[in-house]
Design an enzyme around this catalytic site. Sequence first.
Site, PDB file in Angstrom:
ATOM      1  N   CYS A  48       0.845  -1.187   0.000  1.00 50.19           N
ATOM      2  CA  CYS A  48       0.000   0.000   0.000  1.00 50.19           C
ATOM      3  C   CYS A  48       0.887   1.246   0.000  1.00 50.19           C
ATOM      4  O   CYS A  48       1.805   1.362   0.811  1.00 50.19           O
ATOM      5  CB  CYS A  48      -0.903  -0.019   1.233  1.00 50.19           C
ATOM      6  SG  CYS A  48      -1.879   1.489   1.425  1.00 50.19           S
ATOM      7  N   CYS A 120      -8.156  -5.446  -9.740  1.00 53.18           N
ATOM      8  CA  CYS A 120      -7.787  -4.362 -10.648  1.00 53.18           C
ATOM      9  C   CYS A 120      -7.378  -3.165  -9.782  1.00 53.18           C
ATOM     10  O   CYS A 120      -8.207  -2.573  -9.100  1.00 53.18           O
ATOM     11  CB  CYS A 120      -9.010  -4.051 -11.498  1.00 53.18           C
ATOM     12  SG  CYS A 120      -8.734  -2.836 -12.765  1.00 53.18           S
TER      13      CYS A 120
HETATM   14 FE    FE Z   1      -2.806   0.978   3.481  1.00 49.72          FE
END
Ligand code: FE
Length: 132
Positions: A48, A120
């Site tokens: 992330c 995606c």
């Molecule tokens: Fe995160």
Amino acid sequence: MKPKKTEMPDKFKKKLNDEQKNIICDHGTESPFTGKWLYNKDKGVYVCAACGNPLFSSDAKYDSGTGWPSFFKVMNKKSVKLKEDNSMFMKRIEIICNKCGGHLGHVFPDGPMPSGERYCINSLALDFKKKK
Ligand code: FE
């Protein structure tokens, strides 16, 4: 209906530039075929961009032809949360970082077997840790 903004701790938000905030915090979508990780074939882990949570292994990446980095499975159970998203007059499943709540993309049921899933993901929501 406009999707709700992401509730994310400030310490994660601070790391993001405006383009990334538009995706991760405001549920935006980058233009297809523009993302920096689309053609990346290196071995490693996609994390992330906001909080560093490991999300996808390069081994699960494939070319879906859609213009966004695509994966057929997530890294582990702690990687993401899935949430129904009825914005933009579509019924979709939103993918959210399980650690910071950031918006990553959507999952569709047209991926390769055996999972049959296509995660995606916006390149702007990802960082890449290359395997050494
Ligand atoms: Fe995160």
